[in-house]
Write an enzyme that holds these catalytic residues in place. Sequence first.
Site, PDB file in Angstrom:
ATOM      1  N   SER A  77       0.863  -1.173   0.000  1.00 28.62           N
ATOM      2  CA  SER A  77       0.000   0.000   0.000  1.00 28.62           C
ATOM      3  C   SER A  77       0.909   1.236   0.000  1.00 28.62           C
ATOM      4  O   SER A  77       2.124   1.101  -0.101  1.00 28.62           O
ATOM      5  CB  SER A  77      -0.863  -0.102   1.251  1.00 28.62           C
ATOM      6  OG  SER A  77      -1.634   1.021   1.363  1.00 28.62           O
ATOM      7  N   GLU A 108       1.786  11.375 -10.155  1.00 30.27           N
ATOM      8  CA  GLU A 108       0.665  10.795 -10.897  1.00 30.27           C
ATOM      9  C   GLU A 108      -0.593  11.053 -10.105  1.00 30.27           C
ATOM     10  O   GLU A 108      -0.533  11.279  -8.901  1.00 30.27           O
ATOM     11  CB  GLU A 108       0.846   9.268 -11.002  1.00 30.27           C
ATOM     12  CG  GLU A 108       2.016   8.870 -11.852  1.00 30.27           C
ATOM     13  CD  GLU A 108       2.382   7.403 -11.670  1.00 30.27           C
ATOM     14  OE1 GLU A 108       1.626   6.651 -11.017  1.00 30.27           O
ATOM     15  OE2 GLU A 108       3.443   7.032 -12.182  1.00 30.27           O
ATOM     16  N   LYS A 110      -3.712   9.847  -8.095  1.00 31.46           N
ATOM     17  CA  LYS A 110      -4.065   8.625  -7.374  1.00 31.46           C
ATOM     18  C   LYS A 110      -5.509   8.298  -7.741  1.00 31.46           C
ATOM     19  O   LYS A 110      -6.437   8.999  -7.336  1.00 31.46           O
ATOM     20  CB  LYS A 110      -3.912   8.824  -5.871  1.00 31.46           C
ATOM     21  CG  LYS A 110      -4.155   7.561  -5.078  1.00 31.46           C
ATOM     22  CD  LYS A 110      -3.683   7.755  -3.659  1.00 31.46           C
ATOM     23  CE  LYS A 110      -3.887   6.565  -2.762  1.00 31.46           C
ATOM     24  NZ  LYS A 110      -5.057   5.765  -2.931  1.00 31.46           N
ATOM     25  N   ASP A 112      -8.985   6.505  -7.696  1.00 27.60           N
ATOM     26  CA  ASP A 112      -9.713   5.850  -6.619  1.00 27.60           C
ATOM     27  C   ASP A 112     -10.514   4.680  -7.172  1.00 27.60           C
ATOM     28  O   ASP A 112     -11.687   4.798  -7.508  1.00 27.60           O
ATOM     29  CB  ASP A 112     -10.637   6.873  -5.943  1.00 27.60           C
ATOM     30  CG  ASP A 112     -11.119   6.371  -4.593  1.00 27.60           C
ATOM     31  OD1 ASP A 112     -10.616   5.326  -4.138  1.00 27.60           O
ATOM     32  OD2 ASP A 112     -11.993   7.020  -4.002  1.00 27.60           O
ATOM     33  N   TYR A 222      -0.124   1.770 -13.517  1.00 30.47           N
ATOM     34  CA  TYR A 222       0.750   2.768 -12.895  1.00 30.47           C
ATOM     35  C   TYR A 222       2.131   2.266 -12.491  1.00 30.47           C
ATOM     36  O   TYR A 222       2.941   3.025 -12.011  1.00 30.47           O
ATOM     37  CB  TYR A 222       0.054   3.437 -11.710  1.00 30.47           C
ATOM     38  CG  TYR A 222      -0.437   2.476 -10.642  1.00 30.47           C
ATOM     39  CD1 TYR A 222       0.446   1.710  -9.904  1.00 30.47           C
ATOM     40  CD2 TYR A 222      -1.799   2.347 -10.381  1.00 30.47           C
ATOM     41  CE1 TYR A 222      -0.001   0.837  -8.944  1.00 30.47           C
ATOM     42  CE2 TYR A 222      -2.259   1.474  -9.400  1.00 30.47           C
ATOM     43  CZ  TYR A 222      -1.355   0.725  -8.695  1.00 30.47           C
ATOM     44  OH  TYR A 222      -1.798  -0.139  -7.743  1.00 30.47           O
ATOM     45  N   LYS A 310      -2.637  13.038  -0.147  1.00 36.58           N
ATOM     46  CA  LYS A 310      -4.101  12.948  -0.284  1.00 36.58           C
ATOM     47  C   LYS A 310      -4.782  14.319  -0.420  1.00 36.58           C
ATOM     48  O   LYS A 310      -4.326  15.302   0.161  1.00 36.58           O
ATOM     49  CB  LYS A 310      -4.699  12.226   0.946  1.00 36.58           C
ATOM     50  CG  LYS A 310      -4.192  10.803   1.136  1.00 36.58           C
ATOM     51  CD  LYS A 310      -4.744   9.829   0.134  1.00 36.58           C
ATOM     52  CE  LYS A 310      -6.112   9.352   0.484  1.00 36.58           C
ATOM     53  NZ  LYS A 310      -6.228   8.143   1.238  1.00 36.58           N
ATOM     54  N   CYS A 404     -46.603   7.730  12.648  1.00 36.05           N
ATOM     55  CA  CYS A 404     -45.927   7.349  11.411  1.00 36.05           C
ATOM     56  C   CYS A 404     -46.399   8.286  10.290  1.00 36.05           C
ATOM     57  O   CYS A 404     -47.604   8.447  10.094  1.00 36.05           O
ATOM     58  CB  CYS A 404     -46.263   5.900  11.061  1.00 36.05           C
ATOM     59  SG  CYS A 404     -45.727   5.437   9.400  1.00 36.05           S
ATOM     60  N   CYS A 407     -48.622   5.891   7.760  1.00 33.10           N
ATOM     61  CA  CYS A 407     -49.884   5.231   8.111  1.00 33.10           C
ATOM     62  C   CYS A 407     -50.547   5.847   9.346  1.00 33.10           C
ATOM     63  O   CYS A 407     -51.601   5.402   9.773  1.00 33.10           O
ATOM     64  CB  CYS A 407     -49.663   3.739   8.319  1.00 33.10           C
ATOM     65  SG  CYS A 407     -48.752   3.391   9.826  1.00 33.10           S
ATOM     66  N   CYS A 422     -42.406   2.742  13.732  1.00 33.86           N
ATOM     67  CA  CYS A 422     -43.822   2.578  13.459  1.00 33.86           C
ATOM     68  C   CYS A 422     -44.079   1.095  13.688  1.00 33.86           C
ATOM     69  O   CYS A 422     -43.425   0.247  13.081  1.00 33.86           O
ATOM     70  CB  CYS A 422     -44.117   2.941  12.004  1.00 33.86           C
ATOM     71  SG  CYS A 422     -45.719   2.313  11.464  1.00 33.86           S
ATOM     72  N   CYS A 427     -48.200  -1.239   7.762  1.00 30.94           N
ATOM     73  CA  CYS A 427     -47.847   0.080   7.218  1.00 30.94           C
ATOM     74  C   CYS A 427     -47.299  -0.100   5.801  1.00 30.94           C
ATOM     75  O   CYS A 427     -46.383  -0.906   5.581  1.00 30.94           O
ATOM     76  CB  CYS A 427     -46.798   0.722   8.114  1.00 30.94           C
ATOM     77  SG  CYS A 427     -46.102   2.231   7.447  1.00 30.94           S
TER      78      CYS A 427
HETATM   79  S1  IVH Z   1       1.719   3.179  -6.880  1.00 27.80           S
HETATM   80  C1  IVH Z   1       3.967   0.044  -3.967  1.00 27.80           C
HETATM   81  N1  IVH Z   1       0.282   4.793  -8.304  1.00 27.80           N
HETATM   82  O1  IVH Z   1      -3.469   3.429  -4.296  1.00 27.80           O
HETATM   83  C2  IVH Z   1       2.737   0.857  -4.148  1.00 27.80           C
HETATM   84  N2  IVH Z   1      -0.836   3.480  -6.681  1.00 27.80           N
HETATM   85  O2  IVH Z   1      -3.293   3.552  -1.324  1.00 27.80           O
HETATM   86  C3  IVH Z   1       2.522   1.145  -5.565  1.00 27.80           C
HETATM   87  N3  IVH Z   1      -3.261   3.784  -6.637  1.00 27.80           N
HETATM   88  O3  IVH Z   1      -2.608   0.105  -3.660  1.00 27.80           O
HETATM   89  C4  IVH Z   1       1.327   1.973  -5.721  1.00 27.80           C
HETATM   90  N4  IVH Z   1      -3.356   5.279  -8.244  1.00 27.80           N
HETATM   91  O4  IVH Z   1      -4.116   0.562  -5.715  1.00 27.80           O
HETATM   92  C5  IVH Z   1       0.263   3.885  -7.318  1.00 27.80           C
HETATM   93  N5  IVH Z   1      -0.845   6.253  -9.683  1.00 27.80           N
HETATM   94  C6  IVH Z   1      -0.870   5.351  -8.710  1.00 27.80           C
HETATM   95  C7  IVH Z   1      -2.063   4.946  -8.084  1.00 27.80           C
HETATM   96  C8  IVH Z   1      -2.012   4.000  -7.059  1.00 27.80           C
HETATM   97  C9  IVH Z   1      -4.058   4.565  -7.375  1.00 27.80           C
HETATM   98  C10 IVH Z   1      -3.745   2.882  -5.566  1.00 27.80           C
HETATM   99  C11 IVH Z   1      -3.100   1.524  -5.560  1.00 27.80           C
HETATM  100  C12 IVH Z   1      -2.486   1.388  -4.194  1.00 27.80           C
HETATM  101  C13 IVH Z   1      -3.270   2.373  -3.401  1.00 27.80           C
HETATM  102  C14 IVH Z   1      -2.484   2.828  -2.182  1.00 27.80           C
END
Ligand code: IVH
Length: 667
Positions: A77, A108, A110, A112, A222, A310, A404, A407, A422, A427
């Site tokens: 992560s 890059e 991130k 979601d 990515y 973030k 309610c 009803c 209720c 109802c």
């Molecule tokens: S690099 C070793 N690049 O965010 C970790 N992750 O919160 C490499 N994610 O598990 C991750 N966009 O699923 C990377 N441009 C991006 C990303 C990205 C979304 C996600 C990914 C990761 C999670 C971490």
Amino acid sequence: MRTEIDDLRALIRHHERKYYIENQPELSDAEFDVLMKRLEALEASSDAPIPPDSPTQRVGGGAVLGARIPHRNPMLSLNNGYDEQELKEFGERVRRLLEEAPTEYVTELKIDGLGVSLIYENGIFTRGLTRGDGEYGEDITDNLRTIRSVPLRLTETDAKIPAVLEARGEVFIPKDRLDDINVQREAEGEPPFANPRNAAAGSLRLQNASITAARPLDIFVYNLNYVEGVEFSTHTESLEKMKRWGLKCNPHTACHKSIEAVQDYYEHWVAERDALPYETDGVVVKVNEFSHRNELGATSKYPRWAIAYKFNAQQAITTIERIDVQVGRTGVLTPVAILEPVTLAGATITNATLHNEQEIQTKDIRIGDRIVLERAGDVIPKIVEVLTAERTGNEAVFVFPDRCPVCDTPVERSEEEVAVRCVNVSCVAQLKRRIAHYASRNALQIEGLGPATIDQLVDKELVRDVADLYTLEVEALSELDRMGVPSAGNLVRQIEQSKMAPVEKVLFGLGIFHIGETVAELLIEHFLSLDALSKATREEIESVDGIGPQIAESVVSFFSQHQPLLDKLRESGLHCFTVAADATRPEMSMVVDSFFGGKTFVVTGSLEGMTRTEASKEIKARGGKVTSSVTSKTDYLIAGEGAGSKYAKAVELDVPILTETDFFQKL
Ligand code: IVH
């Protein structure tokens, strides 16, 4: 010898790449369809086997969805940072560890969505996995194959196609497509997805790849995680190469020489991210040089060479115009703030749940108040603050109704819970919700029975209880608004099919207080049929492991009032009344496992890799028992994210606790 089929496949691959990956279509949809149709026809008339990477073979393949497969190296992560200070600290740490060597940072977006791993062998897409617990992922190859922006075969370039390539990326659903999916889900009696991320995750884990194929999934790759026979020195080089091989990478990548420049990139996207067609929750900052990455290494959770910077949750200010009260399946009254429409994170928000009477009192929420709304990833926004300083004196304190709103029956308040109910079982608001619950996916799974249809069925008095569903005929149904003969026919077939449902699904579908899926399974395991359960005494029910007095009371009181409903369901021909429970339940092979066998487990919190019901099935399939409350008889508590009171109880009773990772290892 190259044949027309080979040429056509190559041509279609070229256009798939232009259309789905590079966003620069050279053909109209109709022209593209002509090519596909031609290829399908040629393949059908040829004796040669169809290779799995043919553009016609997106649905199907035959991988075992959900099998647990180890990752080549852990899918880690990212460490999070929330402000400029934390970004600077990241930069300083990197420079210190690299002994001041000049560093380049790649930024890059991130995305979601859901992290996945894509494996190509000799250029052919052979396997795709979820992140799972990071060590082991779930096999979702067949579902990933349906995503048009995942190439089934890499494009040849000047360099040789690597023998093995593993790329990691994020699968997502574009923001504006979530509405379409949710409208359809509601029509099918399914709860809407809270955000595009859940929609993507749900779609990728479906057992039926043809349903996944209909979902508008997309991907951005990515990271190049592993490659054989090609050397790269930087991340930017690997991204360039992956693009040339035909993998889809996000275009908004940039390379910077300083952390200050990274901050500018971040600020740019804070301002612009609403305009992107997909959800982003931050910026990922990565060290560019691979040699530096190797030097920095990783902790057990995340690499030291990257950080997720973030975005803050987005906020908006608006006014509460009035407060409505909705009635749920079990009669609970839920207050909802009706707001002056406001745009938040690109969506128009018109209401927000206030949860219950107590919430209104503790936050002192009044009609006419100016409030701060926040949306953190979810579609459903929260009221995080009342701007009391802006009060004019014209705000009105909300008086929770004594009757309610649907009803008019006087409501009941109990000592034990905050909910106001209720108590009128007839109802119509409750009836509508009960029918929706009965038809929902985890219960009788009657697709095509959505809220709009249920409203009409109840309002026209065609349905007065769930058993009346079985009396519906095509003729009457086809007269409802937005329902033609074909969909009426389809609905009648779906209702008919639901008669085959296993008994525990029927029990769950009845919507008895405190009877969730796990409890329904436990009760059926013990009593085997609804008839036996309905005749059981409070004591007999309580003697079942994992069942407490509250559940027993609820079951007994339900069956004492609903014998006529049970008789009606029996007369409708529900299969579960005529066969033993075991015969209606899908076969589950039982292997008594040395760890799980004979032990009692409680599963709590949310697991990342599977649902609690799936976890329970895995345990039971290995000879273990699953109960719903932690007692001294519990052998292990499996605690997912957000575990609360059960966790505390386990600590108190000294019951060993397994994390999701521990549990996966044991499995
Ligand atoms: S690099 C070793 N690049 O965010 C970790 N992750 O919160 C490499 N994610 O598990 C991750 N966009 O699923 C990377 N441009 C991006 C990303 C990205 C979304 C996600 C990914 C990761 C999670 C971490």
